[in-house]
Enzyme design. Structure first.
Site, mmCIF file in Angstrom:
data_model
loop_
_atom_site.group_PDB
_atom_site.id
_atom_site.type_symbol
_atom_site.label_atom_id
_atom_site.label_comp_id
_atom_site.label_asym_id
_atom_site.label_seq_id
_atom_site.Cartn_x
_atom_site.Cartn_y
_atom_site.Cartn_z
ATOM 1 N N LYS A 33 27.224 4.124 9.192
ATOM 2 C CA LYS A 33 28.202 5.152 9.164
ATOM 3 C C LYS A 33 27.696 6.526 8.680
ATOM 4 O O LYS A 33 28.009 7.523 9.273
ATOM 5 C CB LYS A 33 29.269 4.627 8.212
ATOM 6 C CG LYS A 33 30.749 4.101 8.797
ATOM 7 C CD LYS A 33 31.503 4.041 7.845
ATOM 8 C CE LYS A 33 32.587 3.125 8.545
ATOM 9 N NZ LYS A 33 33.375 3.568 9.567
ATOM 10 N N GLU A 51 20.994 14.913 2.162
ATOM 11 C CA GLU A 51 19.650 15.057 2.057
ATOM 12 C C GLU A 51 18.985 13.722 1.967
ATOM 13 O O GLU A 51 17.878 13.435 2.793
ATOM 14 C CB GLU A 51 19.471 15.618 0.671
ATOM 15 C CG GLU A 51 19.479 16.970 0.289
ATOM 16 C CD GLU A 51 18.217 17.900 1.281
ATOM 17 O OE1 GLU A 51 17.304 17.281 1.566
ATOM 18 O OE2 GLU A 51 18.742 19.033 1.937
ATOM 19 N N ARG A 56 20.980 -0.494 -2.404
ATOM 20 C CA ARG A 56 20.169 -1.556 -2.864
ATOM 21 C C ARG A 56 21.391 -2.618 -2.966
ATOM 22 O O ARG A 56 22.490 -2.181 -3.636
ATOM 23 C CB ARG A 56 19.550 -1.461 -4.283
ATOM 24 C CG ARG A 56 20.560 -0.732 -5.585
ATOM 25 C CD ARG A 56 20.780 -1.785 -6.552
ATOM 26 N NE ARG A 56 21.606 -1.374 -7.642
ATOM 27 C CZ ARG A 56 23.099 -1.673 -7.637
ATOM 28 N NH1 ARG A 56 23.489 -2.196 -6.412
ATOM 29 N NH2 ARG A 56 23.844 -1.104 -8.512
ATOM 30 N N VAL A 57 20.951 -3.944 -3.098
ATOM 31 C CA VAL A 57 21.779 -5.115 -3.649
ATOM 32 C C VAL A 57 21.674 -5.326 -5.096
ATOM 33 O O VAL A 57 20.286 -5.511 -5.439
ATOM 34 C CB VAL A 57 21.846 -6.330 -2.850
ATOM 35 C CG1 VAL A 57 22.816 -7.550 -3.550
ATOM 36 C CG2 VAL A 57 22.313 -5.915 -1.492
ATOM 37 N N ARG A 90 23.266 5.271 -2.840
ATOM 38 C CA ARG A 90 23.088 6.446 -3.519
ATOM 39 C C ARG A 90 22.917 7.766 -2.541
ATOM 40 O O ARG A 90 21.701 7.232 -1.948
ATOM 41 C CB ARG A 90 22.170 6.469 -4.698
ATOM 42 C CG ARG A 90 21.841 7.550 -5.686
ATOM 43 C CD ARG A 90 21.049 7.210 -6.875
ATOM 44 N NE ARG A 90 21.558 6.266 -7.725
ATOM 45 C CZ ARG A 90 20.712 5.403 -8.573
ATOM 46 N NH1 ARG A 90 19.589 5.600 -8.527
ATOM 47 N NH2 ARG A 90 21.480 4.583 -9.459
ATOM 48 N N LYS A 125 29.591 12.768 -18.567
ATOM 49 C CA LYS A 125 29.591 11.640 -19.401
ATOM 50 C C LYS A 125 29.024 12.333 -20.798
ATOM 51 O O LYS A 125 28.424 13.544 -20.610
ATOM 52 C CB LYS A 125 28.809 10.529 -19.064
ATOM 53 C CG LYS A 125 29.351 9.557 -18.000
ATOM 54 C CD LYS A 125 28.733 8.202 -18.250
ATOM 55 C CE LYS A 125 29.560 7.002 -17.431
ATOM 56 N NZ LYS A 125 29.013 5.771 -17.378
ATOM 57 N N GLU A 152 29.695 0.466 -4.308
ATOM 58 C CA GLU A 152 29.746 1.645 -5.196
ATOM 59 C C GLU A 152 28.998 2.672 -4.410
ATOM 60 O O GLU A 152 27.703 2.676 -4.365
ATOM 61 C CB GLU A 152 28.971 1.228 -6.463
ATOM 62 C CG GLU A 152 29.436 2.808 -7.338
ATOM 63 C CD GLU A 152 28.578 2.616 -8.903
ATOM 64 O OE1 GLU A 152 29.449 2.535 -9.873
ATOM 65 O OE2 GLU A 152 27.555 2.352 -8.865
ATOM 66 N N GLU A 167 16.544 9.842 -17.118
ATOM 67 C CA GLU A 167 17.304 9.150 -18.074
ATOM 68 C C GLU A 167 17.368 7.776 -18.251
ATOM 69 O O GLU A 167 17.214 7.207 -19.299
ATOM 70 C CB GLU A 167 18.751 9.868 -18.034
ATOM 71 C CG GLU A 167 19.705 9.701 -19.448
ATOM 72 C CD GLU A 167 20.345 8.517 -19.365
ATOM 73 O OE1 GLU A 167 21.179 8.046 -20.466
ATOM 74 O OE2 GLU A 167 20.470 7.609 -18.384
ATOM 75 N N HIS A 168 17.433 7.144 -17.292
ATOM 76 C CA HIS A 168 17.550 5.807 -17.090
ATOM 77 C C HIS A 168 16.118 5.334 -17.429
ATOM 78 O O HIS A 168 16.095 4.310 -18.121
ATOM 79 C CB HIS A 168 17.523 5.354 -15.372
ATOM 80 C CG HIS A 168 17.783 4.133 -15.163
ATOM 81 N ND1 HIS A 168 16.759 3.257 -14.725
ATOM 82 C CD2 HIS A 168 19.267 3.286 -15.258
ATOM 83 C CE1 HIS A 168 17.512 2.034 -14.574
ATOM 84 N NE2 HIS A 168 18.652 2.135 -14.943
HETATM 85 P P1 0O2 Z 1 22.152 0.157 -12.012
HETATM 86 O O1 0O2 Z 1 20.843 -0.592 -12.649
HETATM 87 O O2 0O2 Z 1 22.088 1.666 -11.589
HETATM 88 O O3 0O2 Z 1 23.240 -0.667 -11.127
HETATM 89 P P2 0O2 Z 1 29.883 -0.397 -15.613
HETATM 90 O O4 0O2 Z 1 29.469 -0.381 -14.102
HETATM 91 O O5 0O2 Z 1 30.980 -1.206 -15.830
HETATM 92 O O6 0O2 Z 1 28.623 -0.824 -16.496
HETATM 93 P P3 0O2 Z 1 31.489 1.726 -15.494
HETATM 94 O O7 0O2 Z 1 32.078 2.631 -16.460
HETATM 95 O O8 0O2 Z 1 32.491 0.816 -15.021
HETATM 96 O O9 0O2 Z 1 30.171 1.120 -15.874
HETATM 97 O O10 0O2 Z 1 30.501 2.445 -14.136
HETATM 98 P P4 0O2 Z 1 30.207 3.822 -14.121
HETATM 99 O O11 0O2 Z 1 30.195 4.725 -15.336
HETATM 100 O O12 0O2 Z 1 30.592 4.297 -12.758
HETATM 101 O O13 0O2 Z 1 28.596 3.381 -13.862
HETATM 102 C C1 0O2 Z 1 27.990 2.591 -12.797
HETATM 103 C C2 0O2 Z 1 26.671 3.041 -12.579
HETATM 104 O O14 0O2 Z 1 26.544 4.423 -12.626
HETATM 105 C C3 0O2 Z 1 25.496 2.693 -13.449
HETATM 106 O O15 0O2 Z 1 25.109 1.419 -12.731
HETATM 107 C C4 0O2 Z 1 24.400 3.665 -13.315
HETATM 108 O O16 0O2 Z 1 23.812 3.399 -11.724
HETATM 109 C C5 0O2 Z 1 25.164 4.698 -13.003
HETATM 110 N N1 0O2 Z 1 25.437 5.606 -14.458
HETATM 111 C C6 0O2 Z 1 26.346 5.561 -15.097
HETATM 112 N N2 0O2 Z 1 26.222 6.153 -16.342
HETATM 113 C C7 0O2 Z 1 24.992 6.527 -16.266
HETATM 114 C C8 0O2 Z 1 24.036 7.130 -17.327
HETATM 115 O O17 0O2 Z 1 24.565 7.745 -18.244
HETATM 116 N N3 0O2 Z 1 22.989 7.505 -16.774
HETATM 117 C C9 0O2 Z 1 22.156 6.833 -15.600
HETATM 118 N N4 0O2 Z 1 21.126 7.410 -15.449
HETATM 119 N N5 0O2 Z 1 23.105 6.543 -14.885
HETATM 120 C C10 0O2 Z 1 24.316 6.040 -15.112
HETATM 121 P P5 0O2 Z 1 24.484 0.266 -14.061
HETATM 122 O O18 0O2 Z 1 24.987 -1.275 -13.571
HETATM 123 O O19 0O2 Z 1 24.654 0.754 -15.233
HETATM 124 O O20 0O2 Z 1 23.087 0.294 -13.597
#
Ligand code: 0O2
Length: 245
Positions: A33, A51, A56-57, A90, A125, A152, A167-168
């Site tokens: 898509k 861009e 990823r799964v 992403r 955030k 997502e 940051e990650h």
């Molecule tokens: P990964 O390894 O990237 O998959 P939750 O998903 O329940 O933990 P929430 O609030 O429901 O948290 O979802 P939110 O805030 O939409 O965040 C989901 C994803 O957004 C995260 O997935 C990160 O990829 C990214 N993200 C959110 N906040 C931050 C942040 O402060 N810094 C960075 N670098 N990424 C962020 P995962 O599963 O945490 O990690």
């Protein structure tokens, strides 16, 4: 392990593999898509808001970690319903306006259901994280049924992405206990990234206005007929001159 247990394990393995495959199929659908959107937009508007796209799964380990962290029931139906980012896409864009243009295009897709929108650009955030998150349900056509799979989609600018990936890394390097001064510096860096995005957007808009003005100018031609001056669109002149008597 007896034969009965072994065959149960085999059945479980097949079920788990099928479960994970669904998410990969949903990503394949979405990637196609986005590819179409990208090419169509480029063709029509001579411009491309996307861009880069990566997907990823989530690994089984990360899924299990999240299930424990959030206190969900450990079963496939519960994971399917509650963990909505097993499949993730992403997308990076050059400009903030591109992010919202893309969101509009996604919302306009008949077969995609937008379940939730988290706008961390309008409301960053506390640590400075910025991005637009969409939770979608993507239909996946299997041989005997249609599955609606959560995906997502994170959409952000290149500057936001640069910040988020650093940051990650820092977060994991310090095992989630980042020293206070680094937290403050990261927040400052997020602010600088947001300023840069705003500056780039305004330059981009000014460039677009200039381009449009040039196009308008080019389209109008001055013509003197019987000592009278006419300002006519180039289109009009071309079609008129091509008219047969
Ligand atoms: P990964 O390894 O990237 O998959 P939750 O998903 O329940 O933990 P929430 O609030 O429901 O948290 O979802 P939110 O805030 O939409 O965040 C989901 C994803 O957004 C995260 O997935 C990160 O990829 C990214 N993200 C959110 N906040 C931050 C942040 O402060 N810094 C960075 N670098 N990424 C962020 P995962 O599963 O945490 O990690």
């Amino acid at each position: 392990m007896d034969r009965k247990q072994l065959s149960k394990l085999r059945a479980l393995k097949i079920e788990l593999t099928r479960f994970m495959m669904l998410y990969q199929f949903a990503l394949d659908e979405l990637n196609t898509k986005f590819n179409i959107l990208k090419q169509e937009f480029e063709y029509i508007h001579d411009y491309n808001p996307i861009e880069n796209v990566t997907s990823r799964v989530k690994s089984p380990e990360s899924i299990l970690k999240k299930v424990h962290k959030k206190g969900f029931e450990l079963s496939l139906p519960s994971i399917r319903e509650n963990i909505q980012d097993i499949a993730g896409v992403r997308i990076t864009c050059s400009f903030i306006s591109d992010i919202y243009e893309l969101k509009k295009q996604i919302e306009g897709q008949q077969d995609l259901e937008v379940v939730e929108i988290k706008d961390y650009i309008a409301n960053p955030k506390p640590n400075g994280y910025q991005s637009l998150h969409l939770i979608l349900r993507v239909p996946v056509s299997m041989s005997d049924r249609i599955e609606r799979v959560f995906v997502e989609v994170q959409i952000r600018t290149i500057a936001m992405d640069f910040w988020a990936s650093l940051e990650h890394k820092i977060y994991y390097k310090y095992n989630q206990e980042v020293p206070k001064h680094l937290v403050a510096e990261l927040k400052e860096a997020a602010h600088s990234a947001a300023q840069l995005d705003k500056k780039m957007e305004s330059i981009h808009m000014e460039m677009n206005e200039h381009k449009e003005a040039l196009e308008r100018k080019e389209e109008v031609q001055e013509l003197v007929i019987n000592n009278e001056k006419f300002r006519l669109p180039l289109d009009f002149l071309t079609t008129t001159l091509q008219m047969k008597e």
